[in-house]
Motif scaffolding. Structure first.
Motif, PDB file in Angstrom:
ATOM      1  N   VAL A 157       0.934  -1.207  -0.097  1.00  0.00           N
ATOM      2  CA  VAL A 157       0.150   0.030   0.004  1.00  0.00           C
ATOM      3  C   VAL A 157       0.673   1.141  -0.106  1.00  0.00           C
ATOM      4  O   VAL A 157       0.682   2.136  -0.747  1.00  0.00           O
ATOM      5  N   ARG A 158       1.716   1.197   0.808  1.00  0.00           N
ATOM      6  CA  ARG A 158       2.888   2.306   0.979  1.00  0.00           C
ATOM      7  C   ARG A 158       3.417   2.592  -0.453  1.00  0.00           C
ATOM      8  O   ARG A 158       3.411   3.818  -0.874  1.00  0.00           O
ATOM      9  N   GLN A 159       4.021   1.554  -1.179  1.00  0.00           N
ATOM     10  CA  GLN A 159       4.547   1.799  -2.508  1.00  0.00           C
ATOM     11  C   GLN A 159       3.380   2.428  -3.418  1.00  0.00           C
ATOM     12  O   GLN A 159       3.602   3.256  -4.226  1.00  0.00           O
ATOM     13  N   ARG A 160       2.299   1.846  -3.484  1.00  0.00           N
ATOM     14  CA  ARG A 160       1.300   2.249  -4.408  1.00  0.00           C
ATOM     15  C   ARG A 160       0.622   3.592  -4.057  1.00  0.00           C
ATOM     16  O   ARG A 160       0.586   4.429  -5.147  1.00  0.00           O
ATOM     17  N   VAL A 161       0.744   4.106  -2.665  1.00  0.00           N
ATOM     18  CA  VAL A 161       0.415   5.453  -2.295  1.00  0.00           C
ATOM     19  C   VAL A 161       1.461   6.514  -2.982  1.00  0.00           C
ATOM     20  O   VAL A 161       1.271   7.349  -3.508  1.00  0.00           O
ATOM     21  N   GLN A 162       2.802   5.971  -2.735  1.00  0.00           N
ATOM     22  CA  GLN A 162       3.814   6.872  -3.386  1.00  0.00           C
ATOM     23  C   GLN A 162       3.879   6.886  -4.800  1.00  0.00           C
ATOM     24  O   GLN A 162       3.872   8.239  -5.085  1.00  0.00           O
ATOM     25  N   ARG A 163       3.447   5.604  -5.296  1.00  0.00           N
ATOM     26  CA  ARG A 163       3.503   5.961  -6.946  1.00  0.00           C
ATOM     27  C   ARG A 163       2.169   7.024  -7.368  1.00  0.00           C
ATOM     28  O   ARG A 163       2.409   7.670  -8.495  1.00  0.00           O
ATOM     29  N   LEU A 164       1.078   7.044  -6.661  1.00  0.00           N
ATOM     30  CA  LEU A 164       0.072   7.713  -7.132  1.00  0.00           C
ATOM     31  C   LEU A 164       0.328   9.132  -6.818  1.00  0.00           C
ATOM     32  O   LEU A 164       0.035  10.115  -7.536  1.00  0.00           O
ATOM     33  N   LEU A 165       1.221   9.516  -5.695  1.00  0.00           N
ATOM     34  CA  LEU A 165       1.349  10.769  -5.457  1.00  0.00           C
ATOM     35  C   LEU A 165       2.483  11.281  -6.333  1.00  0.00           C
ATOM     36  O   LEU A 165       2.434  12.408  -7.138  1.00  0.00           O
ATOM     37  N   ASP A 166       3.399  10.353  -7.043  1.00  0.00           N
ATOM     38  CA  ASP A 166       4.414  10.817  -7.812  1.00  0.00           C
ATOM     39  C   ASP A 166       3.766  11.117  -9.165  1.00  0.00           C
ATOM     40  O   ASP A 166       4.433  12.026 -10.037  1.00  0.00           O
ATOM     41  N   GLN A 167       2.714  10.217  -9.705  1.00  0.00           N
ATOM     42  CA  GLN A 167       2.218  10.325 -10.935  1.00  0.00           C
ATOM     43  C   GLN A 167       1.066  11.375 -10.823  1.00  0.00           C
ATOM     44  O   GLN A 167       0.555  12.061 -12.040  1.00  0.00           O
ATOM     45  N   GLY A 168       0.867  12.309  -9.802  1.00  0.00           N
ATOM     46  CA  GLY A 168       0.048  13.420  -9.788  1.00  0.00           C
ATOM     47  C   GLY A 168      -1.356  13.102  -9.822  1.00  0.00           C
ATOM     48  O   GLY A 168      -2.157  13.999  -9.930  1.00  0.00           O
ATOM     49  N   VAL A 169      -1.778  11.647  -9.518  1.00  0.00           N
ATOM     50  CA  VAL A 169      -3.034  11.326  -9.474  1.00  0.00           C
ATOM     51  C   VAL A 169      -3.795  11.875  -8.056  1.00  0.00           C
ATOM     52  O   VAL A 169      -4.967  12.197  -8.484  1.00  0.00           O
TER      53      VAL A 169
END
Length: 162
Positions: free
Chosen positions: A51-63
């Motif tokens: 979950v932590r990895q997915r949240v970081q990816r969503l933040l990084d992608q500007g989602v």
């Protein structure tokens, strides 16, 4: 205290495609932005680390962004308004200049009777007048129309991921 990033165009072609798990994570955070990753993991069937990895990816992608939303009235900002702006010339240049005005928290290019809409949060009517002066001082601004908020009936950030 850091300021959250402003909404921005990623310059990528097309939207970011989310799988069902990422959509569920976004929806969990929209219900409670402070929800622990372990609890989100339990709800969506992933480990806390995943979950932590997915949240970081969503933040990084500007989602998405994770921010605190305040109530302007309780913080001494009793006047809110939407301002429609008619302009000439390059709207992106005007939008950039408007975005640099601290009290403007929302800038959008529109189709219709105005070219740009902005939202402002003010300390009162004199403060609103001061902001209108800043907007009208932009050389290519031709007219403004102000819509003062009288009462907020609904404000939510939980439209999900549809």
């Amino acid at each position: 205290m850091t300021t959250p990033p402003k909404v921005r165009s990623t310059g990528k072609s097309g939207p970011v495609v989310l799988d069902d798990i990422s959509k569920q994570i976004v929806e969990q955070l929209q219900m409670d932005g402070r929800k622990p990753y372990a609890a989100i993991g339990k709800a969506v069937g992933l480990s806390e680390a995943a979950v932590r990895q997915r949240v970081q990816r969503l933040l990084d992608q500007g989602v998405m962004q994770i921010v605190a939303v305040t109530d302007p009235l309780t913080l001494g900002f009793p006047r809110q308004a939407m301002i429609g702006i008619k302009c000439e010339g390059d709207l992106d240049i005007v939008a950039q200049e408007l975005s640099s005005i601290e009290e403007i928290d929302y800038v959008v290019l529109t189709a219709g009777s105005v070219d740009i809409m902005v939202e402002v949060v003010c300390e009162g009517d004199s403060h609103l007048l001061e902001i209108l002066g800043k907007i009208r001082a932009i050389p290519t601004v031709r007219a403004t129309e102000t819509f003062v908020y009288l009462k907020l009936h609904k404000q939510t950030y939980s439209w999900g991921t549809r």
